[in-house]
Write a protein that holds these residues in place. Structure first.
Motif, short mmCIF file in Angstrom:
data_model
loop_
_atom_site.label_atom_id
_atom_site.label_comp_id
_atom_site.label_asym_id
_atom_site.label_seq_id
_atom_site.Cartn_x
_atom_site.Cartn_y
_atom_site.Cartn_z
N CYS A 318 0.82 -1.21 0.00
CA CYS A 318 0.00 0.00 0.00
C CYS A 318 0.86 1.26 0.00
O CYS A 318 0.45 2.30 -0.53
N LEU A 319 2.03 1.19 0.58
CA LEU A 319 2.92 2.35 0.60
C LEU A 319 3.46 2.67 -0.79
O LEU A 319 3.92 3.79 -1.04
N ILE A 320 3.37 1.71 -1.70
CA ILE A 320 3.86 1.94 -3.06
C ILE A 320 2.97 2.94 -3.79
O ILE A 320 3.44 3.73 -4.61
N GLU A 321 1.65 2.89 -3.48
CA GLU A 321 0.72 3.83 -4.11
C GLU A 321 1.05 5.25 -3.61
O GLU A 321 0.90 5.56 -2.45
N SER A 322 1.46 6.11 -4.51
CA SER A 322 1.98 7.41 -4.08
C SER A 322 1.05 8.58 -4.32
O SER A 322 1.23 9.65 -3.76
N ASN A 323 0.02 8.42 -5.20
CA ASN A 323 -0.83 9.57 -5.46
C ASN A 323 -2.24 9.13 -5.80
O ASN A 323 -2.47 8.01 -6.23
N ILE A 324 -3.18 10.03 -5.62
CA ILE A 324 -4.58 9.70 -5.78
C ILE A 324 -4.93 9.39 -7.22
O ILE A 324 -5.73 8.50 -7.50
N SER A 325 -4.35 10.07 -8.18
CA SER A 325 -4.70 9.83 -9.57
C SER A 325 -4.27 8.43 -10.00
O SER A 325 -4.99 7.74 -10.71
N GLY A 326 -3.09 8.00 -9.58
CA GLY A 326 -2.65 6.66 -9.92
C GLY A 326 -3.52 5.61 -9.28
O GLY A 326 -3.87 4.60 -9.90
N SER A 327 -3.92 5.84 -8.04
CA SER A 327 -4.75 4.87 -7.33
C SER A 327 -6.12 4.74 -7.95
O SER A 327 -6.64 3.64 -8.13
N VAL A 328 -6.72 5.86 -8.33
CA VAL A 328 -8.10 5.84 -8.81
C VAL A 328 -8.18 5.46 -10.27
O VAL A 328 -8.78 4.46 -10.64
N TYR A 329 -7.55 6.25 -11.11
CA TYR A 329 -7.78 6.12 -12.54
C TYR A 329 -7.04 4.95 -13.17
O TYR A 329 -7.36 4.55 -14.29
N MET A 330 -6.09 4.34 -12.47
CA MET A 330 -5.44 3.15 -12.99
C MET A 330 -5.96 1.91 -12.25
O MET A 330 -6.62 1.05 -12.83
N GLY A 331 -5.67 1.84 -10.96
CA GLY A 331 -6.05 0.65 -10.20
C GLY A 331 -7.54 0.48 -10.03
O GLY A 331 -8.09 -0.59 -10.35
N ILE A 332 -8.23 1.51 -9.54
CA ILE A 332 -9.65 1.39 -9.25
C ILE A 332 -10.46 1.16 -10.52
O ILE A 332 -11.36 0.31 -10.55
N GLN A 333 -10.14 1.88 -11.58
CA GLN A 333 -10.85 1.67 -12.84
C GLN A 333 -10.69 0.24 -13.33
O GLN A 333 -11.62 -0.39 -13.82
N THR A 334 -9.47 -0.30 -13.19
CA THR A 334 -9.20 -1.66 -13.66
C THR A 334 -10.00 -2.69 -12.88
O THR A 334 -10.67 -3.55 -13.47
N ILE A 335 -9.97 -2.61 -11.55
CA ILE A 335 -10.65 -3.63 -10.76
C ILE A 335 -12.16 -3.54 -10.89
O ILE A 335 -12.86 -4.55 -10.79
N ARG A 336 -12.70 -2.33 -11.14
CA ARG A 336 -14.14 -2.21 -11.30
C ARG A 336 -14.61 -2.84 -12.61
O ARG A 336 -15.71 -3.38 -12.70
N GLN A 337 -13.77 -2.78 -13.65
CA GLN A 337 -14.21 -3.23 -14.97
C GLN A 337 -13.90 -4.70 -15.24
O GLN A 337 -14.56 -5.31 -16.08
N VAL A 338 -12.91 -5.27 -14.56
CA VAL A 338 -12.58 -6.69 -14.79
C VAL A 338 -12.96 -7.56 -13.61
O VAL A 338 -12.84 -8.78 -13.68
N GLY A 339 -13.43 -6.95 -12.53
CA GLY A 339 -13.72 -7.71 -11.32
C GLY A 339 -14.81 -8.73 -11.46
O GLY A 339 -14.86 -9.73 -10.73
N SER A 340 -15.74 -8.51 -12.41
CA SER A 340 -16.82 -9.48 -12.59
C SER A 340 -16.32 -10.82 -13.10
O SER A 340 -17.02 -11.82 -12.99
N ILE A 341 -15.11 -10.86 -13.65
CA ILE A 341 -14.56 -12.13 -14.16
C ILE A 341 -14.27 -13.09 -13.01
O ILE A 341 -14.82 -14.20 -12.97
N PRO A 342 -13.41 -12.74 -12.04
CA PRO A 342 -13.17 -13.68 -10.93
C PRO A 342 -14.36 -13.83 -9.99
O PRO A 342 -14.55 -14.90 -9.41
N PHE A 343 -15.16 -12.78 -9.84
CA PHE A 343 -16.28 -12.84 -8.90
C PHE A 343 -17.48 -13.62 -9.43
O PHE A 343 -18.10 -14.39 -8.71
N PHE A 344 -17.79 -13.44 -10.70
CA PHE A 344 -19.01 -14.04 -11.25
C PHE A 344 -18.76 -14.96 -12.44
O PHE A 344 -19.33 -16.06 -12.51
N ALA A 345 -17.94 -14.53 -13.40
CA ALA A 345 -17.77 -15.30 -14.63
C ALA A 345 -17.15 -16.66 -14.39
O ALA A 345 -17.61 -17.68 -14.94
N VAL A 346 -16.10 -16.72 -13.58
CA VAL A 346 -15.41 -18.01 -13.34
C VAL A 346 -16.32 -19.00 -12.59
O VAL A 346 -16.41 -20.17 -12.99
#
Length: 367
Positions: A318-346
């Motif tokens: 968690c200390l690696i995440e250094s700024n809000i834009s990187g956390s939101v627009y890269m990580g959060i966007q990714t997990i929101r859009q592909v998360g249905s695969i491990p949670f529901f699709a598989v």
């Protein structure tokens, strides 16, 4: 089998509700406003309906393998090696989700409240609390969720009521936003918002039967869908979408706007309490589930050393995440859009394969 203690449907429901709705306190509403405009308020309702349908199919899978959790079902359907790999992918995704959630929490808290506190202090206090709760096991976690759930729901409804003076119904027009097709596409992608309900299926073998999991999961999804829809609606009514997309934490901003006379102003400290408690319960649930998956894969019975090790890894990641834009627009966007695969699709794919191969608990009776 790892025993997780005994608790009722209510405890399981509120654990899932806290795990799902915690993200409402962060940047999700602002991101949705930027993507969908005024129609963002009913997108959570559509996503909730999709999540309900997916979870119903997962319940069918659980009925074919009574007494088994999701990771055990993977091993029965795919074989021990491939099943362990599939379970490990789910555990890895949960860990990544945990890293992003804690990093987002720390950045938003640092931006609004603890501006002069170092990142390591905020994250360390949070992770240590998470590890301590995990030592009490799943039973301790769900009972904690139930105790605080009454305060969380009451505080949330009070916040929406007090903020009603700033609602402007013209903000929801045009009602279809940037187009119904775009809203439907993102409703499917964002069904992963409700994916934390998968926690119940991981521990299904240790709980009180498939009917218990079904009732708790469906109830949690309905409550979470209602809370999410109300939250997004209040947000859209309070901020035009072209302004709301610039707000980092819309719900916190909403609490700051409340002004009901001399004796009812600046109630954000109450909101802050609800925010921290809900996020802690949510992250602990994800953390403990990932630890449990790891221990089940490698047949480890004593989870305490793993919890400590997992906590150290979480802290430094968690200390690696250094700024809000990187956390939101890269990580959060990714997990929101592909998360249905491990949670529901598989899990749904596993159901299809089990039907085609006629796999069920006949030759694999629970001992």
């Amino acid at each position: 089998m790892h025993e997780e203690g005994k608790f009722g449907v209510q405890e399981a429901v509120w654990l899932c509700v806290c795990a799902i709705t915690a993200k409402l306190f962060f940047t999700s509403p602002a991101v949705i406003a930027a993507i969908l405009g005024p129609s963002g308020w009913f997108m959570p309702l559509l996503s909730g309906l999709i999540a309900l349908a997916c979870f119903a199919l997962i319940v069918v899978l659980l009925r074919r393998f009574p007494g088994r959790g999701l990771t055990e079902i993977y091993e029965v359907v795919f074989g021990q090696i491939l099943g362990s790999v599939v379970s490990a992918l789910l555990g890895a995704y949960l860990i990544y989700l945990l890293f992003q959630n804690i990093s987002e929490f720390q950045e938003v808290l640092h931006l609004y409240v603890l501006r002069n506190s170092p990142d390591w202090f905020i994250i360390s206090a949070f992770v240590i609390s998470m590890v301590i709760i995990s030592f009490f096991g799943l039973e301790g976690l769900v009972r904690t969720a139930k105790i605080f759930s009454f305060f969380i729901v009451a505080g949330f409804l009070t916040l929406l009521f007090l903020a009603s003076g700033d609602y402007n119904t013209s903000n929801i027009f045009p009602i279809l936003g940037f187009g119904i097709q775009k809203t439907l596409v993102y409703a499917v992608l964002r069904s992963s918002t409700y994916g934390e309900v998968i926690i119940l299926t991981v521990f299904a073998g240790s709980l009180q039967g498939t009917d218990y999991v079904k009732k708790a999961g469906l109830t949690a999804l309905i409550i979470s869908g209602a809370i999410s829809t109300l939250s997004f609606l209040a947000y859209v009514l309070s901020f035009p979408f072209y302004i709301g997309q610039e707000v980092v934490s819309p719900m916190y901003e909403l609490s700051q706007m409340i002004d009901r006379g001399r004796f009812l102003q600046r109630i954000e400290p109450i909101f802050l309490f609800l925010w921290v408690i809900t996020t802690l319960i949510s992250c602990t649930a994800i953390f403990y589930t990932s630890v449990s998956i790891y221990c089940r894969i490698f047949r480890i019975r004593d989870r305490r050393p793993i919890i400590v090790g997992w906590g150290i890894i979480t802290l430094f990641a968690c200390l690696i995440e250094s700024n809000i834009s990187g956390s939101v627009y890269m990580g959060i966007q990714t997990i929101r859009q592909v998360g249905s695969i491990p949670f529901f699709a598989v899990p749904i794919l596993t159901l299809v394969i089990s039907l085609l191969r006629k796999k069920r608990d006949g030759a694999h009776e629970k001992k």
